[in-house]
Design a protein around this motif. Structure first.
Motif, mmCIF file in Angstrom:
data_model
loop_
_atom_site.group_PDB
_atom_site.id
_atom_site.type_symbol
_atom_site.label_atom_id
_atom_site.label_comp_id
_atom_site.label_asym_id
_atom_site.label_seq_id
_atom_site.Cartn_x
_atom_site.Cartn_y
_atom_site.Cartn_z
ATOM 1 N N TYR A 7 23.935 -16.901 -1.119
ATOM 2 C CA TYR A 7 22.981 -18.017 -0.087
ATOM 3 C C TYR A 7 22.478 -18.890 -1.216
ATOM 4 O O TYR A 7 21.958 -19.413 -0.944
ATOM 5 N N GLU A 8 22.341 -18.856 -2.366
ATOM 6 C CA GLU A 8 21.141 -19.551 -3.140
ATOM 7 C C GLU A 8 21.398 -20.894 -3.480
ATOM 8 O O GLU A 8 23.304 -21.358 -3.069
ATOM 9 N N GLY A 9 20.296 -21.469 -2.806
ATOM 10 C CA GLY A 9 21.028 -23.208 -2.708
ATOM 11 C C GLY A 9 21.339 -23.590 -1.595
ATOM 12 O O GLY A 9 21.477 -24.438 -1.150
ATOM 13 N N GLN A 10 21.819 -22.365 -0.041
ATOM 14 C CA GLN A 10 22.444 -23.140 1.170
ATOM 15 C C GLN A 10 21.035 -22.914 2.052
ATOM 16 O O GLN A 10 21.476 -23.155 2.938
ATOM 17 N N ASP A 11 20.250 -22.172 1.860
ATOM 18 C CA ASP A 11 19.394 -22.975 2.246
ATOM 19 C C ASP A 11 18.583 -23.499 3.608
ATOM 20 O O ASP A 11 18.159 -23.470 4.681
ATOM 21 N N SER A 12 19.207 -25.298 3.134
ATOM 22 C CA SER A 12 19.222 -25.853 4.238
ATOM 23 C C SER A 12 20.200 -25.883 5.686
ATOM 24 O O SER A 12 19.990 -27.068 6.646
ATOM 25 N N ARG A 35 21.804 -19.724 7.607
ATOM 26 C CA ARG A 35 20.414 -19.388 8.330
ATOM 27 C C ARG A 35 20.212 -18.900 9.561
ATOM 28 O O ARG A 35 19.885 -17.609 9.755
ATOM 29 N N ARG A 36 21.469 -19.204 10.418
ATOM 30 C CA ARG A 36 22.381 -18.305 11.840
ATOM 31 C C ARG A 36 22.099 -16.873 11.582
ATOM 32 O O ARG A 36 22.088 -15.653 11.728
ATOM 33 N N SER A 37 23.722 -16.631 10.131
ATOM 34 C CA SER A 37 23.936 -15.806 10.151
ATOM 35 C C SER A 37 22.890 -14.729 9.169
ATOM 36 O O SER A 37 23.644 -13.824 9.524
ATOM 37 N N VAL A 38 22.316 -15.490 7.820
ATOM 38 C CA VAL A 38 21.142 -14.286 7.584
ATOM 39 C C VAL A 38 20.458 -13.726 9.281
ATOM 40 O O VAL A 38 20.277 -12.642 9.160
ATOM 41 N N THR A 39 20.011 -14.391 10.283
ATOM 42 C CA THR A 39 19.021 -14.100 10.597
ATOM 43 C C THR A 39 19.579 -12.942 11.282
ATOM 44 O O THR A 39 19.391 -11.994 12.193
ATOM 45 N N ASP A 40 21.273 -13.265 11.776
ATOM 46 C CA ASP A 40 21.969 -12.052 12.569
ATOM 47 C C ASP A 40 21.683 -10.746 11.912
ATOM 48 O O ASP A 40 21.888 -9.988 12.307
ATOM 49 N N GLU A 41 21.853 -10.839 10.409
ATOM 50 C CA GLU A 41 22.589 -9.753 9.153
ATOM 51 C C GLU A 41 20.934 -8.959 9.518
ATOM 52 O O GLU A 41 21.438 -8.093 10.084
ATOM 53 N N ILE A 42 19.846 -9.434 9.976
ATOM 54 C CA ILE A 42 18.232 -9.101 9.665
ATOM 55 C C ILE A 42 18.291 -8.407 11.392
ATOM 56 O O ILE A 42 17.614 -7.446 11.299
ATOM 57 N N MET A 43 18.574 -8.878 11.688
ATOM 58 C CA MET A 43 18.249 -8.779 13.430
ATOM 59 C C MET A 43 19.518 -7.399 13.371
ATOM 60 O O MET A 43 18.972 -6.376 13.921
ATOM 61 N N TYR A 44 20.338 -6.920 13.035
ATOM 62 C CA TYR A 44 21.200 -5.909 12.981
ATOM 63 C C TYR A 44 21.442 -4.911 12.510
ATOM 64 O O TYR A 44 21.079 -3.585 12.908
ATOM 65 N N ARG A 92 13.532 -3.774 24.659
ATOM 66 C CA ARG A 92 14.707 -4.299 24.531
ATOM 67 C C ARG A 92 14.712 -5.141 23.138
ATOM 68 O O ARG A 92 13.102 -6.326 22.875
ATOM 69 N N LEU A 93 15.424 -5.554 22.019
ATOM 70 C CA LEU A 93 15.024 -6.299 21.008
ATOM 71 C C LEU A 93 15.999 -8.135 21.497
ATOM 72 O O LEU A 93 17.100 -7.598 21.473
ATOM 73 N N HIS A 94 15.471 -8.622 21.770
ATOM 74 C CA HIS A 94 15.969 -10.208 21.218
ATOM 75 C C HIS A 94 16.179 -10.579 20.593
ATOM 76 O O HIS A 94 15.826 -10.603 19.492
ATOM 77 N N ARG A 95 17.160 -12.255 20.475
ATOM 78 C CA ARG A 95 17.970 -12.524 18.931
ATOM 79 C C ARG A 95 16.226 -13.228 18.513
ATOM 80 O O ARG A 95 15.418 -13.415 18.972
ATOM 81 N N GLY A 96 16.729 -13.218 16.964
ATOM 82 C CA GLY A 96 15.748 -13.873 16.312
ATOM 83 C C GLY A 96 15.907 -15.052 16.313
ATOM 84 O O GLY A 96 16.867 -15.468 15.720
ATOM 85 N N HIS A 97 14.961 -15.616 15.789
ATOM 86 C CA HIS A 97 14.496 -17.164 15.474
ATOM 87 C C HIS A 97 14.506 -17.087 14.470
ATOM 88 O O HIS A 97 14.086 -16.004 13.224
ATOM 89 N N THR A 98 15.281 -18.555 13.744
ATOM 90 C CA THR A 98 15.794 -18.925 12.317
ATOM 91 C C THR A 98 14.817 -18.949 10.463
ATOM 92 O O THR A 98 14.834 -19.065 9.580
ATOM 93 N N GLY A 99 13.538 -18.557 11.545
ATOM 94 C CA GLY A 99 12.384 -19.326 10.710
ATOM 95 C C GLY A 99 12.794 -17.759 9.417
ATOM 96 O O GLY A 99 11.988 -18.304 8.581
ATOM 97 N N VAL A 100 12.705 -16.905 9.440
ATOM 98 C CA VAL A 100 13.103 -15.964 8.598
ATOM 99 C C VAL A 100 14.101 -15.767 7.947
ATOM 100 O O VAL A 100 13.907 -15.264 6.716
#
Length: 233
Positions: free
Chosen positions: A191-196, A201-210, A135-143
């Protein structure tokens, strides 16, 4: 096949232009969407993780040289054998990173960030470890942290059948039907300038995992996958 670049060391050339074609001829991987990989500029490949040999499959099916994280101890062997192993791993695209300490995660991100800021291609498995249940599991936000801090395009990748190359307990790789599917690049420049921001980060990770989910068709589990050596709490 492109002409070998001038001035590149011999071993990476052998990997890319000799070993690569031999592996592709032997396994005949089905590759889809390779045109989605930008020809230049920083690219972050975000893949599902089915087997220990996924890294090799990505290496030999991607037109650009790809860098991955590798355990630093693999690069510190002594003698001719140790130096040969270290050079071979470097030719395959591994970047040495210390693991097993409090700074390991930061070191891993910094290694990936350097590859991307230099305009290279870096591959990461957002799940953090290979899936033992398919199965595909939740992604860590490092990506997401890498994508947001470098402006790299993110290309989702789905691997199929790689777990059949070297099943648990098998010492020698086997022939297996494998497929690699590259998705359309994702651009997070909005999201430029909002990496902190942890929420971003969670939203972007979830989009990548989707996007990976859409490519792979796996069942999704919204929990992190435990590493094989982790005990259940």
């Amino acid at each position: 096949m492109p002409d070998p670049p001038e001035g590149e060391p011999l071993l990476p050339l052998l990997v890319r232009f000799v070993l690569g074609p031999l592996v592709r001829a032997l396994y005949r991987p089905q590759v889809e969407g390779v045109e989605n990989i930008p020809e230049d500029g920083p690219v972050l490949l975000a893949a599902n993780h089915r087997a220990a040999l996924d890294t090799g499959v990505i290496t030999f099916t991607t037109p650009r040289q790809v860098r991955f994280l590798g355990k630093a101890e693999y690069f510190t062997g002594k003698g001719l054998k140790g130096r040969f192993i270290a050079k071979s791993l470097d030719a395959l695209g591994y970047v040495p990173v210390e693991r097993g300490n409090a700074q390991a995660g930061l070191a891993a991100l910094e290694a990936g960030r350097k590859v991307l800021t230099d305009g290279g291609v870096f591959a990461i498995y957002p799940e953090g470890t290979r899936s033992l249940d398919g199965r595909l599991h939740r992604g860590h936000t490092g990506v997401a942290a890498l994508a947001l801090s470098t402006g790299a395009k993110v290309v989702p990748v789905a691997l199929f059948g790689t777990e059949g190359i070297q099943p648990n307990g098998a010492k020698i790789p086997r022939l297996a039907k494998i497929k690699v599917r590259f998705g359309e690049p994702l651009d997070f420049s909005r999201y430029e300038g909002q990496d902190s921001s942890s929420a971003i980060r969670r939203s972007v990770t979830d989009e990548i995992m989707y996007a990976i989910l859409e490519l792979s068709g796996q069942e999704y589990v919204d929990t992190y996958h435990k590493r094989p050596d982790e005990k259940a709490s």
